[in-house]
Structures are given as C-alpha cells and as structure tokens.
Design an enzyme around this catalytic site. Structure first.
Site, PDB file in Angstrom:
ATOM      1  N   LYS A 179      32.829  26.910  17.278  1.00 31.01           N
ATOM      2  CA  LYS A 179      31.521  27.160  17.896  1.00 31.01           C
ATOM      3  C   LYS A 179      30.913  25.840  18.358  1.00 31.01           C
ATOM      4  CE  LYS A 179      27.439  27.047  16.565  1.00 31.01           C
ATOM      5  NZ  LYS A 179      26.925  26.450  17.818  1.00 31.01           N
ATOM      6  N   GLU A 195      30.547  16.302   8.453  1.00 33.61           N
ATOM      7  CA  GLU A 195      30.330  15.004   9.114  1.00 33.61           C
ATOM      8  C   GLU A 195      28.885  15.015   9.580  1.00 33.61           C
ATOM      9  OE1 GLU A 195      32.335  12.542   9.251  1.00 33.61           O
ATOM     10  OE2 GLU A 195      34.298  13.385   8.813  1.00 33.61           O
ATOM     11  N   CYS A 229      26.407   9.260  15.824  1.00 32.97           N
ATOM     12  CA  CYS A 229      26.148   9.175  14.383  1.00 32.97           C
ATOM     13  C   CYS A 229      26.459   7.763  13.878  1.00 32.97           C
ATOM     14  CB  CYS A 229      27.013  10.193  13.651  1.00 32.97           C
ATOM     15  SG  CYS A 229      28.744  10.036  14.103  1.00 32.97           S
ATOM     16  N   GLU A 243      17.238   8.768  12.071  1.00 31.51           N
ATOM     17  CA  GLU A 243      18.143   8.454  13.184  1.00 31.51           C
ATOM     18  C   GLU A 243      17.333   8.364  14.465  1.00 31.51           C
ATOM     19  OE1 GLU A 243      21.060  11.764  12.810  1.00 31.51           O
ATOM     20  OE2 GLU A 243      22.543  10.234  13.206  1.00 31.51           O
TER      21      GLU A 243
HETATM   22  P1  NAP Z   1      22.723  19.942  14.887  1.00 29.18           P
HETATM   23  O1  NAP Z   1      21.413  20.351  15.442  1.00 29.18           O
HETATM   24  O2  NAP Z   1      22.887  19.872  13.437  1.00 29.18           O
HETATM   25  O3  NAP Z   1      23.781  20.918  15.543  1.00 29.18           O
HETATM   26  C1  NAP Z   1      25.158  20.777  15.310  1.00 29.18           C
HETATM   27  C2  NAP Z   1      25.837  22.105  15.493  1.00 29.18           C
HETATM   28  O4  NAP Z   1      25.343  23.017  14.518  1.00 29.18           O
HETATM   29  C3  NAP Z   1      25.598  22.758  16.837  1.00 29.18           C
HETATM   30  O5  NAP Z   1      26.749  23.449  17.219  1.00 29.18           O
HETATM   31  C4  NAP Z   1      24.484  23.730  16.526  1.00 29.18           C
HETATM   32  O6  NAP Z   1      24.456  24.803  17.428  1.00 29.18           O
HETATM   33  C5  NAP Z   1      24.882  24.202  15.155  1.00 29.18           C
HETATM   34  N1  NAP Z   1      23.823  24.767  14.335  1.00 29.18           N
HETATM   35  C6  NAP Z   1      22.515  24.470  14.306  1.00 29.18           C
HETATM   36  N2  NAP Z   1      21.891  25.217  13.375  1.00 29.18           N
HETATM   37  C7  NAP Z   1      22.837  26.005  12.796  1.00 29.18           C
HETATM   38  C8  NAP Z   1      22.834  26.986  11.770  1.00 29.18           C
HETATM   39  N3  NAP Z   1      21.709  27.326  11.116  1.00 29.18           N
HETATM   40  N4  NAP Z   1      23.987  27.595  11.446  1.00 29.18           N
HETATM   41  C9  NAP Z   1      25.134  27.260  12.082  1.00 29.18           C
HETATM   42  N5  NAP Z   1      25.203  26.346  13.064  1.00 29.18           N
HETATM   43  C10 NAP Z   1      24.069  25.717  13.409  1.00 29.18           C
HETATM   44  O7  NAP Z   1      23.157  18.503  15.414  1.00 29.18           O
HETATM   45  P2  NAP Z   1      23.180  17.980  16.892  1.00 29.18           P
HETATM   46  O8  NAP Z   1      21.789  17.680  17.298  1.00 29.18           O
HETATM   47  O9  NAP Z   1      23.991  18.879  17.752  1.00 29.18           O
HETATM   48  O10 NAP Z   1      24.037  16.648  16.727  1.00 29.18           O
HETATM   49  C11 NAP Z   1      23.483  15.455  16.370  1.00 29.18           C
HETATM   50  C12 NAP Z   1      23.706  15.199  14.879  1.00 29.18           C
HETATM   51  O11 NAP Z   1      25.098  15.212  14.601  1.00 29.18           O
HETATM   52  C13 NAP Z   1      23.226  13.835  14.460  1.00 29.18           C
HETATM   53  O12 NAP Z   1      22.588  13.917  13.223  1.00 29.18           O
HETATM   54  C14 NAP Z   1      24.521  13.032  14.340  1.00 29.18           C
HETATM   55  O13 NAP Z   1      24.426  11.930  13.477  1.00 29.18           O
HETATM   56  C15 NAP Z   1      25.458  14.068  13.846  1.00 29.18           C
HETATM   57  N6  NAP Z   1      26.851  13.682  14.129  1.00 29.18           N
HETATM   58  C16 NAP Z   1      27.633  13.310  13.076  1.00 29.18           C
HETATM   59  C17 NAP Z   1      28.939  12.900  13.305  1.00 29.18           C
HETATM   60  C18 NAP Z   1      29.800  12.478  12.167  1.00 29.18           C
HETATM   61  O14 NAP Z   1      31.026  12.428  12.362  1.00 29.18           O
HETATM   62  N7  NAP Z   1      29.280  12.164  10.993  1.00 29.18           N
HETATM   63  C19 NAP Z   1      29.458  12.897  14.613  1.00 29.18           C
HETATM   64  C20 NAP Z   1      28.624  13.288  15.652  1.00 29.18           C
HETATM   65  C21 NAP Z   1      27.327  13.692  15.389  1.00 29.18           C
HETATM   66  P3  NAP Z   1      23.263  24.972  18.477  1.00 29.18           P
HETATM   67  O15 NAP Z   1      22.910  23.590  18.948  1.00 29.18           O
HETATM   68  O16 NAP Z   1      23.832  25.791  19.520  1.00 29.18           O
HETATM   69  O17 NAP Z   1      22.157  25.619  17.707  1.00 29.18           O
END
Ligand code: NAP
Length: 477
Positions: free
Chosen positions: A174, A250, A284, A381
């Site tokens: 997803k 992650e 990240c 962040e």
């Molecule tokens: P996010 O808001 O947590 O969303 C990540 C994914 O989770 C998206 O596919 C999102 O889908 C989905 N999601 C959101 N709420 C959910 C729920 N209740 N149940 C299931 N899925 C859900 O993060 P983002 O804004 O996309 O990405 C940025 C974050 O990712 C930052 O904090 C960054 O540090 C972190 N990141 C970490 C790494 C690592 O390897 N440690 C790598 C890259 C990014 P929708 O957006 O469609 O709702």
C-alpha cells in the site's frame, strides 16, 4: 508517462477499477496529475486473499528462479530509468537528477536480494550433551503487508518487495495516497519480469487506516512492514500487538550532524549539503540538528549559507533546478512555523527564512545560527530545506546534545582523528553513523533505527532475515 501507468488495484494479477478515485497532485504546480483507484476495506482483504493463495507455490519456487525474477526486474528498472525518474519528479517533486539517483538506489535492492535469495541457509549441530542433532532451518514468514511513504516512492517499495520475494513471501503493498503512481508502475514491471499472479498485489486508497486495520487483524497475515512517521508506526504496532504479528518499522529521525574542531571543513560542508538537501530535506536520514564546535561554527555556518543560498529552487523537471517543491502546502506551513519559532527564540538567519510564492509548494533553503537547543526544530523532524546550527565546547557536550532526542536513526560526525571518530560512533545512540560522509543509505548495509526510530533492518544480509522464520528440529539418533 503518467498515461501508461495502470491506475487500478492489482489483485491476483488483475488490474481492477474502483468506483471511487484518489487524485494525485503535482506539488510543483498544485494541479492534478492523475486519479487512481480507491480501495474499500473489502478489496484490501481480497488483495490479502490473493497473496495467501499465491503463497505456497511462491515459497516452493526454486530460490534461483525467485532471484532471477528480481534480477530481471532490476534490469527493467534500469532500462526504464528515465520514465521512473520523471514519474517520481511529477508526483513527489524531487529534481530529475535526484529521481534518477533513486532509480539506481531503488533498483539495487532487487539486484542485492536476487543474490541473497540463493544464500538462505540453516545450521546443523550436535547437542552439547551428544545424541540429538539440532537442525535449524529458515522458512518464509508468509504473507506480508507493506506500507510505504511518499518521500522515496520507488526505493521504499523495492526495499520491502525485494527481500520479501527473495525469502519466498507474497505481498500486499500500500503506497502513500500522495505518490501511488511509482508503485503501480513498479508492479507492472514486476508482472513483466515474471512475478506470478498474486505474489505482488497493490492497493491504493484514500482511507489508509480503515483499509489497513482489517488486513492487520486478519489471521492469515504473517508480517507487517512499515516505513513512515513514528506516530503512525506506534498506531500500527498497537494494532499488530493484538495478533502478536511480526513487524518491521522504519520510522522518523532527528539526525545530529557533529562537526569537531579538527574536521576538514570543506568535507563537512559538502557532507552537510548532502545530508541536509537530499530529497529537499524530506528524508528520514536528513541532518536535522547541526552541532558544531564553537571554534569553527561561524566559518562552517558562513560556508554552508553560501552554498545553500546559491541553490536554484523550482520545478524538478526544469534544467538546473537543485531544490524542488515540498510535498504539499501543509509541509510548507510546518517548515515555516518551525523557522519562526526558532527565530523568535533568538536564532540568527544566515540565509532563507522565506516561503516562495506559488503555484506549487516552495520554501527557500535556510540556514539558522545560534539556534537554542530548546527550539521546536531540535525536537521535531523539519522535513524541509532548513539547517539549524548550535555549538558545543567539549566532546561530552556534543554527544549529550546529539543523544538528547527520542529518535535514533542516523548520526553524522566529521573529524580527522580516528580515535575520536570511533569513540563518538560508539557513543552515538543511533542505528547508523556516517563518519566523514553525509549519506549512509546502501543496499548492502543494514538500514534502520533504534529508540523511537524503529524496529528491524532493511538491506544488507540482515534485510532478508526480517522475512524469514527460524525453525528448529531436534533429531534423535
Ligand atoms: P506517514 O504519514 O506515517 O505515512 C506513511 C504511510 O502510512 C503512508 O502510506 C500512509 O498512507 C500510511 N498511513 C497513514 N496512516 C495510517 C494508518 N492509520 N494505518 C495504515 N497506514 C497509514 O508518513 P509520511 O508522511 O508518508 O512519510 C514521512 C515519514 O516517514 C517521516 O517521519 C520519515 O522520517 C519517515 N521515513 C522513515 C524512513 C526510514 O527508513 N526510517 C524512510 C522514509 C521515511 P496515506 O498517506 O495514504 O494515508
């Protein structure tokens, strides 16, 4: 390019249209690029059913054949690198040159895990008391649910799909609603590379929580792998706990970037540009706090501000652009709010501190000096092109500042003293450390965090372990 991407759900090898649609925005213009299918919770379960049905045959496929499928997909990604790069630039904003870099990086996970597929090994040993033989075997964990973020639309998918397929697992992927097109194009490549129906399924949805919950609660799911924010990660761990589901997480970072008094400043500034500006600061691994020795902080700040101030901001598809748009207007508002908070607390602006008028979601590359460690941006962040600098006097003070965060993904340190480098690397509370380099991502290395930055590792020999169970068989002779 956008027109040739399938827009439906991929379930059991079939592309399925839905009644609803999820619009995909181009962050450089604010315009709508495309609309993709909007899965219901029932369709999410259908995708899991397809993954479950395809599981036994895929697990029984020869490791060499699983590896060759991944290898073909690796080659196809390279052959279509320009198309994938353009797609990512359009749906996410990063400049084309960086998007091409992500294709190389993302494809490499398929090559790495194509090689790992044939190296899954167990153990044979004699019990210490003699007699019984101990056989330890590795088996695919089973159907996987993989949730990916918007910031690296290709690489966050290949980093999960690669090891899962190599291990013999089937997956439901997803992607984030903001960047589904790259994942859909990737799924098409996997189909063409020979992935059997049902082995990789993709669902796109505008209501990720409602669609994900029943999948995570389903008794046939065996593994949840997630890349995204710590906040959502916590929610998913709670949901997974009900079934004691195996999870890899992650999550977010808050990377410290330490510059010691003996550092090569040219190298430190070059490393800072990479650690800060890769992916427009939306990584990240982005350096979030520059912790610089007081004797070199002014010079470091001056040089960094010169480099940051000279960057060209614009649409990622235009030639000569270094910095693309942020992903949406909320991201610009958050970055702007954090900078205002720091400036109000006494930070000096060396360059930037400006929202750039639209259309599109642009923020000027910014360097702030003398940022009080109590500023909000040192705890959260930033996820944008902003480099805040604070100073230290002793190594102990530097380490204390660096570790003063709930996160522990990556740290960077610049020093020419080998003893100091190793000592500092050992004392930093993070899963990864960049020594005299501003980038740590490498498919051959175990990527991942400690503390609230996550659980498990992606890449390296460790990466495939996340998709394998260990079974021990006692054999009486
Ligand atoms: P996010 O808001 O947590 O969303 C990540 C994914 O989770 C998206 O596919 C999102 O889908 C989905 N999601 C959101 N709420 C959910 C729920 N209740 N149940 C299931 N899925 C859900 O993060 P983002 O804004 O996309 O990405 C940025 C974050 O990712 C930052 O904090 C960054 O540090 C972190 N990141 C970490 C790494 C690592 O390897 N440690 C790598 C890259 C990014 P929708 O957006 O469609 O709702």
């Amino acid at each position: 390019m956008v027109d040739s991407v399938p827009k439906g759900l991929l379930i059991g090898g079939q592309w399925i249209a839905t009644s609803g649609a999820v619009p995909v925005e181009n962050p450089a213009t604010g315009g709508t690029l495309a609309e993709v299918a909007d899965a219901t919770p029932e369709q999410g379960i259908q995708a899991l059913d397809a993954a479950v049905a395809a599981g036994p045959a895929w697990a029984a496929t020869d490791p060499r054949e699983r590896g060759e499928v991944l290898r073909r997909a690796f080659e196809m990604l390279h052959a279509r690198a320009d198309d994938f790069a353009l797609l990512m630039t359009l749906e996410m904003g990063k400049p084309l040159a960086e998007a091409r870099g992500e294709v190389t990086y993302g494809a490499e996970f398929f090559r790495w895990f194509s090689e790992e597929a044939v190296r899954i090994a167990g153990r044979y040993s004699v019990a210490p008391s003699g007699g019984t033989r101990l056989l330890t075997m590795k088996q695919p964990v089973g159907p996987v649910y993989a949730i990916t973020p918007w910031n690296f639309p290709l690489a966050m998918g290949t980093r999960k799909i690669g090891p899962a397929l190599a291990a013999g697992c089937t997956v439901v992927v997803k992607p984030a609603a903001q960047t589904p097109l790259t994942t859909l194009a990737l799924a098409k490549v996997l189909q063409e590379a020979g992935v059997p129906d049902g082995v990789v399924n993709v669902i796109t949805t505008s209501h990720s929580g409602a669609v994900s919950q029943p999948i995570i609660a389903h008794p046939r799911l065996r593994k949840l792998t997630f890349t995204g924010s710590t906040e959502v990660g916590r929610t998913l761990i709670r949901e997974a706990a009900e079934r004691v589901l195996k999870v890899s997480m992650e999550l977010g970072g808050n990377a410290p970037f330490l510059v010691f008094d003996d550092a090569d400043l040219d190298r430190a500034v070059a490393g800072a540009m990479l650690a800060k500006m890769r992916n427009i600061g939306e990584a990240c691994t982005a350096a979030n706090r520059f912790i610089v020795h007081e004797s070199v902080a002014d010079e470091f700040g001056k040089r960094l501000a010169e480099r940051m101030g000279a960057l060209t901001v614009g649409s990622g598809i235009d030639d000569g652009v270094d910095v693309g748009p942020l992903v949406d207007s909320a991201a610009v508002a958050k970055v702007s709010e954090l900078v205002t908070d720091a400036v109000d607390a006494g930070a000096r602006v060396l360059t930037g501190n400006r929202v750039i008028d639209g259309p599109g979601h642009f923020y000027a590359p910014t360097v702030l000096h003398d940022v009080p460690p109590t500023a909000r941006m040192f705890a959260e962040e930033i996820f944008g092109p902003v480099a805040p600098i604070t100073t230290f006097a002793t190594d102990d003070e530097a380490i204390a500042l660096a570790n003063n965060t709930e996160f522990g993904l990556v740290s960077y340190a610049f020093t020419k003293d080998l003893t100091r480098a190793i000592t500092v690397a050992e004392r930093l509370e993070s899963g990864m450390v960049g020594l005299n380099q501003g980038i740590v991502s490498n498919p051959a290395a175990p990527f991942g965090g400690i503390k609230s930055s996550g659980l498990g590792r992606e890449g390296g020999p460790e990466g495939i372990e996340e998709y394998l169970e260990t079974k021990y068989v006692g054999l009486a002779l």
